[in-house]
Design an enzyme around this catalytic site. Structure first.
Site, PDB file in Angstrom:
ATOM      1  N   SER A 167      39.500  24.753  16.761  1.00  0.00           N
ATOM      2  CA  SER A 167      39.611  26.099  16.199  1.00  0.00           C
ATOM      3  C   SER A 167      38.963  26.151  14.808  1.00  0.00           C
ATOM      4  O   SER A 167      37.764  25.921  14.676  1.00  0.00           O
ATOM      5  CB  SER A 167      41.081  26.536  16.158  1.00  0.00           C
ATOM      6  OG  SER A 167      41.193  27.918  15.938  1.00  0.00           O
ATOM      7  N   LYS A 219      47.926  50.866   9.402  1.00  0.00           N
ATOM      8  CA  LYS A 219      48.364  49.957   8.342  1.00  0.00           C
ATOM      9  C   LYS A 219      49.224  48.840   8.935  1.00  0.00           C
ATOM     10  O   LYS A 219      49.179  47.700   8.507  1.00  0.00           O
ATOM     11  CB  LYS A 219      49.146  50.729   7.272  1.00  0.00           C
ATOM     12  CG  LYS A 219      49.710  49.855   6.160  1.00  0.00           C
ATOM     13  CD  LYS A 219      48.594  49.135   5.411  1.00  0.00           C
ATOM     14  CE  LYS A 219      49.136  48.247   4.313  1.00  0.00           C
ATOM     15  NZ  LYS A 219      48.061  47.478   3.638  1.00  0.00           N
TER      16      LYS A 219
END
Length: 338
Positions: A167, A219
């Site tokens: 990763s 948000k």
């Protein structure tokens, strides 16, 4: 004897309490003084010298006196010859053992800056011994950017993977000119994952209200305590896909020969399999790299260390003292107990 044992326990507890109070007072006094920003220092270890010492020690313990004398004579002649030769090019070694939050990047940036101030891009090289299973995108993105500084400066960069570079770890590794991995090292995992628990049902069951006020439609997409919506999940999935797309693009730019859609599935492989897929360039260990490079290069390990202030050292020292004193007294008085 029982009295002595009980007394020993009481004495040990009292000593522990007194020293603990001293530690707290020292910490408070240290905090009362306006702390200065912690500064670190670059340390250099001569790995070539360490390898030479290891070789010499082995020779001295295995050769006969006659063989040793002949070897020393030959070594003396080689040393004299080397004094007239041009200085060796250098290999700078950096160790990066990454955690999930990639806070090690703070030391990495200092180490790379130090190397850039002195390295000869025509001769010198850098080896990064990388170990990381990945972590936060922004942390490993910055770590990869630090390695990119070496490439931008024209310095040949090798990344060695002995155990794992997955990763975010592979995001860093793919920046290198050359990736070398041990046979059973874990490589790949070019994917993105995000997961959070949701306690909304538990709150509802216990008649607990949760309120969250935001400005901006997205948000907050998913929440731990609120009730998640399909629209929020869809947006969150979209953001994950965008991040994965950036990851794939970055790897493709660094290693254009890769079939990115084949390897960017989030899977990981052992290095021998990763070699066949083009994720690594060579199967080897970092130890063998150092041994081969030692013949032609002077090898230095570069490490940035944070200096501990007085209160840090005092706290560690006293803590260690408490532990040792307690163990010593307990052992002594236990021995008297019938």
């Amino acid at each position: 004897m029982e009295f002595l044992y009980e007394y020993g326990l009481f004495f040990a507890k009292t000593l522990t309490f007194v020293i603990a109070i001293a530690v707290i007072v020292a910490i408070i006094m240290g905090a009362a003084v306006k702390p200065k920003a912690k500064k670190g220092e670059i340390t250099i270890d001569d790995l070539s010298e360490q390898l030479d010492d290891l070789k010499q020690s082995f020779i001295e313990n295995t050769l006969s006196k006659k063989e040793l004398k002949a070897h020393q004579k030959q070594q003396k002649a080689e040393t004299k010859k080397q004094q007239n030769d041009e200085p060796k090019s250098r290999l700078y070694v950096i160790d990066f053992n990454g955690s999930v939050d990639a806070h090690e990047v703070e030391s990495l940036r200092e180490e790379i800056t130090a190397i850039l101030t002195i390295a000869d891009k025509e001769k010198d090289r850098v080896l990064v011994r990388l170990e990381s299973g990945g972590g936060v995108v922004h942390g490993y993105g910055l770590a990869a950017s630090q390695l990119q500084r070496l490439r931008n400066a024209g310095i040949y960069l090798t990344v060695a993977i002995d155990k794992v570079a997955a990763s975010g770890g592979y995001m860093m590794a793919c920046v290198a000119n050359e990736i070398i991995a041990a046979p059973f090292a874990i490589v790949g995992s070019i994917g993105v994952i995000a997961q959070i628990p949701n306690f909304n049902k538990i709150l509802k069951k216990n008649d607990v209200d949760f309120e969250q006020i935001t400005a901006g439609e997205y948000k907050r997409t998913l929440t731990i305590f609120g009730e998640n919506t399909d629209k929020g999940r869809e947006k969150f999935k979209e953001e994950i896909e965008q991040t994965h797309g950036l990851f794939k693009t970055f790897v493709s730019e660094q290693r254009p020969s890769l079939d990115i859609d084949t390897v960017a599935t989030g899977e990981h492989w052992f290095a021998t399999q990763a070699f066949d897929k083009g994720l690594v360039d060579k199967i080897d260990t970092s130890d063998d790299i150092l041994l081969s490079q030692a013949k032609e290069r002077q090898i230095y390990k570069v490490k940035y260390r944070i200096k501990k202030n007085l209160s840090d050292k005092l706290a560690v020292g006293l803590s260690s003292g408490v532990s040792k004193a307690g163990v010593s007294l307990m052992s002594r008085f236990k021995g008297l107990n019938p």
